[in-house]
Design a protein around this motif. Structure first.
Motif, PDB file in Angstrom:
ATOM      1  N   ARG A  31      42.785  51.164  42.980  1.00  0.00           N
ATOM      2  CA  ARG A  31      43.451  52.453  43.197  1.00  0.00           C
ATOM      3  C   ARG A  31      42.679  53.612  42.563  1.00  0.00           C
ATOM      4  NH1 ARG A  31      49.577  50.676  41.515  1.00  0.00           N
ATOM      5  NH2 ARG A  31      49.813  48.998  43.016  1.00  0.00           N
ATOM      6  N   ASP A  32      41.372  53.536  42.591  1.00  0.00           N
ATOM      7  CA  ASP A  32      40.526  54.573  42.000  1.00  0.00           C
ATOM      8  C   ASP A  32      40.243  55.671  43.039  1.00  0.00           C
ATOM      9  OD1 ASP A  32      39.053  55.903  40.137  1.00  0.00           O
ATOM     10  OD2 ASP A  32      37.430  54.430  40.022  1.00  0.00           O
ATOM     11  N   THR A  77      46.384  59.175  48.498  1.00  0.00           N
ATOM     12  CA  THR A  77      46.721  60.169  47.475  1.00  0.00           C
ATOM     13  C   THR A  77      47.819  61.121  47.935  1.00  0.00           C
ATOM     14  OG1 THR A  77      44.887  61.569  48.230  1.00  0.00           O
ATOM     15  CG2 THR A  77      44.446  60.103  46.349  1.00  0.00           C
ATOM     16  N   LYS A 158      50.001  54.724  42.177  1.00  0.00           N
ATOM     17  CA  LYS A 158      48.769  55.296  41.623  1.00  0.00           C
ATOM     18  C   LYS A 158      48.127  54.318  40.644  1.00  0.00           C
ATOM     19  CE  LYS A 158      50.466  60.058  41.967  1.00  0.00           C
ATOM     20  NZ  LYS A 158      50.409  60.005  43.361  1.00  0.00           N
ATOM     21  N   GLN A 159      46.895  54.606  40.315  1.00  0.00           N
ATOM     22  CA  GLN A 159      46.185  53.747  39.369  1.00  0.00           C
ATOM     23  C   GLN A 159      46.915  53.711  38.019  1.00  0.00           C
ATOM     24  OE1 GLN A 159      42.191  54.889  37.949  1.00  0.00           O
ATOM     25  NE2 GLN A 159      41.532  52.817  38.490  1.00  0.00           N
ATOM     26  N   GLU A 160      47.496  54.837  37.629  1.00  0.00           N
ATOM     27  CA  GLU A 160      48.211  54.904  36.346  1.00  0.00           C
ATOM     28  C   GLU A 160      49.404  53.950  36.298  1.00  0.00           C
ATOM     29  OE1 GLU A 160      48.052  58.248  38.208  1.00  0.00           O
ATOM     30  OE2 GLU A 160      45.980  57.905  37.614  1.00  0.00           O
ATOM     31  N   ASP A 161      49.885  53.512  37.453  1.00  0.00           N
ATOM     32  CA  ASP A 161      51.010  52.590  37.514  1.00  0.00           C
ATOM     33  C   ASP A 161      50.606  51.163  37.142  1.00  0.00           C
ATOM     34  OD1 ASP A 161      52.601  54.703  38.411  1.00  0.00           O
ATOM     35  OD2 ASP A 161      52.220  54.226  40.520  1.00  0.00           O
ATOM     36  N   SER A 163      48.943  48.381  34.662  1.00  0.00           N
ATOM     37  CA  SER A 163      48.637  48.193  33.239  1.00  0.00           C
ATOM     38  C   SER A 163      47.126  48.028  33.096  1.00  0.00           C
ATOM     39  CB  SER A 163      49.345  46.943  32.700  1.00  0.00           C
ATOM     40  OG  SER A 163      48.781  45.773  33.293  1.00  0.00           O
ATOM     41  N   ASP A 164      46.627  48.228  31.883  1.00  0.00           N
ATOM     42  CA  ASP A 164      45.191  48.041  31.638  1.00  0.00           C
ATOM     43  C   ASP A 164      44.755  46.627  32.000  1.00  0.00           C
ATOM     44  OD1 ASP A 164      45.026  50.648  30.762  1.00  0.00           O
ATOM     45  OD2 ASP A 164      45.059  50.128  28.620  1.00  0.00           O
TER      46      ASP A 164
END
Length: 189
Positions: A31-32, A77, A158-161, A163-164
């Motif tokens: 998701r980048d 996006t 989104k990518q922020e969704d 986890s690392d």
């Protein structure tokens, strides 16, 4: 962006079928999208600035690949207005950017409206045909947003969704898939 003497070779390798599909897979998996949007924008700028250095068919093939991915990224996006504007502009300004389909495919009004010409064996169909269903969905989303109705459920993750740990797992899994794919195709790094 100031390309070095080797940039054209790297550009061509990047947009080769083997590598380009892998790049898209990596971006979608992780998701980048934002970084990819910037990169595609720079690649389109480079391509346009070097237009005369490429044969017409090669230039068009590269531009079609980049525009195709740009539409996918605008979709992911949730940039609905930009998506619709770009789709409409491509259809108007690039009417003969085509893919080929077997002549036996007929009877679908959606498909037939994108046929640009038909040869003995193939229909030459505008490449935006593959985006037509998403275009219609995005037009409905845009209309809903413009009318003030709720749209919260219409947005992509989104990518922020992630986890690392999940992001790293997806990156590693995709890198492993890409390495295996490239090895099977005989592509060396």
């Amino acid at each position: 962006m100031i390309p070095d003497g080797d940039f054209e070779r790297k550009f061509k390798v990047l947009l080769s079928d083997q590598i380009w599909s892998s790049v898209q897979w990596l971006v979608m998996s992780t998701r980048d999208y934002e970084r990819a949007l910037n990169t595609v924008g720079m690649l389109l700028h480079y391509l346009e600035s070097r237009k005369t250095a490429f044969e017409k068919e090669v230039y068009e093939r590269y531009e079609m690949k980049l525009l195709d991915f740009l539409l996918k990224l605008l979709d992911k996006t949730d940039r609905w207005e930009e998506y619709v504007e770009l789709y409409d502009r491509i259809l108007k300004e690039r009417p003969f950017y085509c893919l080929t389909y077997d002549n036996e495919r007929v009877g679908e009004p959606e498909f037939e409206q994108f046929i640009r010409w038909t040869g003995r064996r193939f229909h030459h169909v505008h490449f935006l045909y593959v985006h037509y269903r998403r275009y219609k969905v995005i037009c409905r989303k845009l209309e809903k947003a413009r009318s003030g109705r709720r749209t919260g459920n219409l947005y992509h993750a989104k990518q922020e969704d992630l986890s690392d740990e999940e992001l790293q797992r997806r990156y590693n899994q995709t890198k492993q898939w890409i390495d295996g794919y490239l090895k099977s195709e005989g592509v060396t790094k």
